[in-house]
Design a protein around this motif. Structure first.
Motif, PDB file in Angstrom:
ATOM      1  N   VAL A  81       0.853  -1.187   0.000  1.00  0.00           N
ATOM      2  CA  VAL A  81       0.000   0.000   0.000  1.00  0.00           C
ATOM      3  C   VAL A  81       0.891   1.240   0.000  1.00  0.00           C
ATOM      4  O   VAL A  81       1.862   1.310   0.756  1.00  0.00           O
ATOM      5  CB  VAL A  81      -0.914   0.045   1.242  1.00  0.00           C
ATOM      6  CG1 VAL A  81      -1.699   1.356   1.289  1.00  0.00           C
ATOM      7  CG2 VAL A  81      -1.850  -1.147   1.276  1.00  0.00           C
ATOM      8  N   ILE A  82       0.550   2.194  -0.860  1.00  0.00           N
ATOM      9  CA  ILE A  82       1.220   3.486  -0.864  1.00  0.00           C
ATOM     10  C   ILE A  82       0.166   4.518  -0.476  1.00  0.00           C
ATOM     11  O   ILE A  82      -0.839   4.672  -1.168  1.00  0.00           O
ATOM     12  CB  ILE A  82       1.822   3.815  -2.239  1.00  0.00           C
ATOM     13  CG1 ILE A  82       2.853   2.746  -2.616  1.00  0.00           C
ATOM     14  CG2 ILE A  82       2.446   5.213  -2.231  1.00  0.00           C
ATOM     15  CD1 ILE A  82       3.328   2.808  -4.051  1.00  0.00           C
ATOM     16  N   ALA A  83       0.368   5.183   0.657  1.00  0.00           N
ATOM     17  CA  ALA A  83      -0.577   6.181   1.159  1.00  0.00           C
ATOM     18  C   ALA A  83       0.074   7.559   1.057  1.00  0.00           C
ATOM     19  O   ALA A  83       1.096   7.811   1.696  1.00  0.00           O
ATOM     20  CB  ALA A  83      -0.959   5.877   2.597  1.00  0.00           C
ATOM     21  N   VAL A  84      -0.512   8.429   0.241  1.00  0.00           N
ATOM     22  CA  VAL A  84       0.024   9.781   0.045  1.00  0.00           C
ATOM     23  C   VAL A  84      -0.757  10.728   0.947  1.00  0.00           C
ATOM     24  O   VAL A  84      -1.912  11.047   0.693  1.00  0.00           O
ATOM     25  CB  VAL A  84      -0.066  10.215  -1.432  1.00  0.00           C
ATOM     26  CG1 VAL A  84       0.599  11.571  -1.630  1.00  0.00           C
ATOM     27  CG2 VAL A  84       0.582   9.166  -2.339  1.00  0.00           C
ATOM     28  N   LEU A  85      -0.106  11.134   2.030  1.00  0.00           N
ATOM     29  CA  LEU A  85      -0.709  11.968   3.066  1.00  0.00           C
ATOM     30  C   LEU A  85       0.040  13.286   3.156  1.00  0.00           C
ATOM     31  O   LEU A  85       1.074  13.458   2.538  1.00  0.00           O
ATOM     32  CB  LEU A  85      -0.644  11.246   4.411  1.00  0.00           C
ATOM     33  CG  LEU A  85      -1.156   9.808   4.455  1.00  0.00           C
ATOM     34  CD1 LEU A  85      -0.884   9.203   5.823  1.00  0.00           C
ATOM     35  CD2 LEU A  85      -2.629   9.743   4.111  1.00  0.00           C
ATOM     36  N   GLY A  86      -0.455  14.201   3.963  1.00  0.00           N
ATOM     37  CA  GLY A  86       0.306  15.425   4.184  1.00  0.00           C
ATOM     38  C   GLY A  86      -0.536  16.634   4.506  1.00  0.00           C
ATOM     39  O   GLY A  86      -1.635  16.528   5.055  1.00  0.00           O
ATOM     40  N   LEU A  87      -0.013  17.769   4.127  1.00  0.00           N
ATOM     41  CA  LEU A  87      -0.630  19.063   4.403  1.00  0.00           C
ATOM     42  C   LEU A  87      -0.831  19.792   3.086  1.00  0.00           C
ATOM     43  O   LEU A  87      -0.385  19.329   2.039  1.00  0.00           O
ATOM     44  CB  LEU A  87       0.265  19.874   5.341  1.00  0.00           C
ATOM     45  CG  LEU A  87       0.676  19.184   6.642  1.00  0.00           C
ATOM     46  CD1 LEU A  87       1.642  20.058   7.423  1.00  0.00           C
ATOM     47  CD2 LEU A  87      -0.522  18.807   7.486  1.00  0.00           C
ATOM     48  N   ASN A  88      -1.473  20.928   3.135  1.00  0.00           N
ATOM     49  CA  ASN A  88      -1.651  21.732   1.938  1.00  0.00           C
ATOM     50  C   ASN A  88      -1.502  23.205   2.303  1.00  0.00           C
ATOM     51  O   ASN A  88      -1.307  23.555   3.464  1.00  0.00           O
ATOM     52  CB  ASN A  88      -2.995  21.434   1.266  1.00  0.00           C
ATOM     53  CG  ASN A  88      -4.171  21.729   2.170  1.00  0.00           C
ATOM     54  OD1 ASN A  88      -4.244  22.781   2.808  1.00  0.00           O
ATOM     55  ND2 ASN A  88      -5.107  20.799   2.240  1.00  0.00           N
ATOM     56  N   MET A  89      -1.621  24.049   1.315  1.00  0.00           N
ATOM     57  CA  MET A  89      -1.365  25.471   1.522  1.00  0.00           C
ATOM     58  C   MET A  89      -2.436  26.148   2.381  1.00  0.00           C
ATOM     59  O   MET A  89      -2.221  27.250   2.864  1.00  0.00           O
ATOM     60  CB  MET A  89      -1.242  26.188   0.176  1.00  0.00           C
ATOM     61  CG  MET A  89      -0.067  25.687  -0.663  1.00  0.00           C
ATOM     62  SD  MET A  89       1.516  25.805   0.175  1.00  0.00           S
ATOM     63  CE  MET A  89       1.708  27.560   0.225  1.00  0.00           C
TER      64      MET A  89
END
Length: 188
Positions: A81-89
Motif C-alpha cells: 500500500v502506498i498512502a500519500v498523506l500530508g498538508l496543503n497550503m
C-alpha cells in the motif's frame, strides 16, 4: 519496523509484488509551494507516476480515500500500500502558524485503519514543513518525504520507490516528536 517477509519494503522489487494499492488525499493532486510558477510541462501526480512507471504487469488499485471501506478492501487485497498523506497550503504557508504539528485527524485515522489490514505500507508525505508522525514511524515500515514536489513529483516519487534514486534519509530540518521539544520562539 520491517515487514514484507523480513525484507526492507523499499526499494520495491517488481519481481516480488503483483499488486499495489494507492490512496490518500494527495495521490491525484500536484502540490506546489508558495513561490511556484506555472508548470512548463504537464504535471505528473503521484498516482500518474505510479501507473506510468510501475503499472503494467503490476496491478494498481485505488479508491477514494474518504471511502474507507473500499480503501481497506483494496489494501487487504494488495501486496503493498502506498498512502500519500500530508498538508496543503490552507493548513501551512509562510506567515501562518499551525496549532499542532501532526497530520489532520482524518488522515491519521485513515492510515491506522489501512495499516491494520495490510502492514506493508509506504507513507508518502507531501508537505512543506515538519510533521509529527510518531504513530506512523512506529507502525509503518517505509516513509518517503516528498515535500511539495512540483510538476514531475510523480516521476520523482517512483524513482525513489523503485530504487533508481536513493534520497539517503537526510532532512534539511528537525522533525520534532511534539511541540514540547520546540525551543521558545523568543530564544534567539
Amino acid at each position: 519496523v520491517q515487514r514484507n517477509g523480513g525484507r526492507p519494503l523499499l526499494p520495491l522489487d517488481r519481481h516480488r509484488i503483483e499488486s499495489i494499492a494507492v490512496f490518500g488525499p494527495y495521490v491525484n493532486h500536484n502540490m506546489f509551494g508558495d513561490y511556484s510558477g506555472r508548470p512548463a510541462n504537464p504535471p505528473v501526480t503521484p498516482l500518474d507516476g505510479i501507473i506510468n512507471n510501475i503499472g503494467g504487469r503490476i496491478i494498481v488499485r485505488t479508491a477514494p480515500w474518504k471511502n474507507i471501506n473500499a480503501a481497506m478492501d483494496k489494501a487487504a487485497a494488495s501486496d503493498v500500500v502506498i498512502a500519500v498523506l500530508g498538508l496543503n497550503m490552507r493548513i501551512e504557508h509562510e506567515g501562518h502558524d499551525r496549532r499542532n504539528m501532526g497530520l489532520p485527524r482524518d488522515q491519521q485515522r485513515f492510515i491506522e485503519k489501512i495499516a491494520a489490514v495490510n502492514p506493508n505500507v509506504i507513507v508518502v508525505l507531501e508537505c512543506g514543513s515538519p510533521v509529527t508522525i510518531n504513530w506512523i514511524e512506529a507502525h509503518v515500515p517505509a516513509i518517503v518525504m516528498l515535500w511539495y514536489p512540483g510538476e514531475q513529483g510523480g516521476n520523482a516519487l517512483t524513482d525513489v520507490l523503485l530504487g533508481k534514486y536513493n534520497p539517503a534519509g537526510r532532512l534539511p530540518m528537525t522533525f520534532y516528536k511534539s511541540l514540547d521539544q520546540l525551543p521558545p520562539l523568543n530564544d534567539y
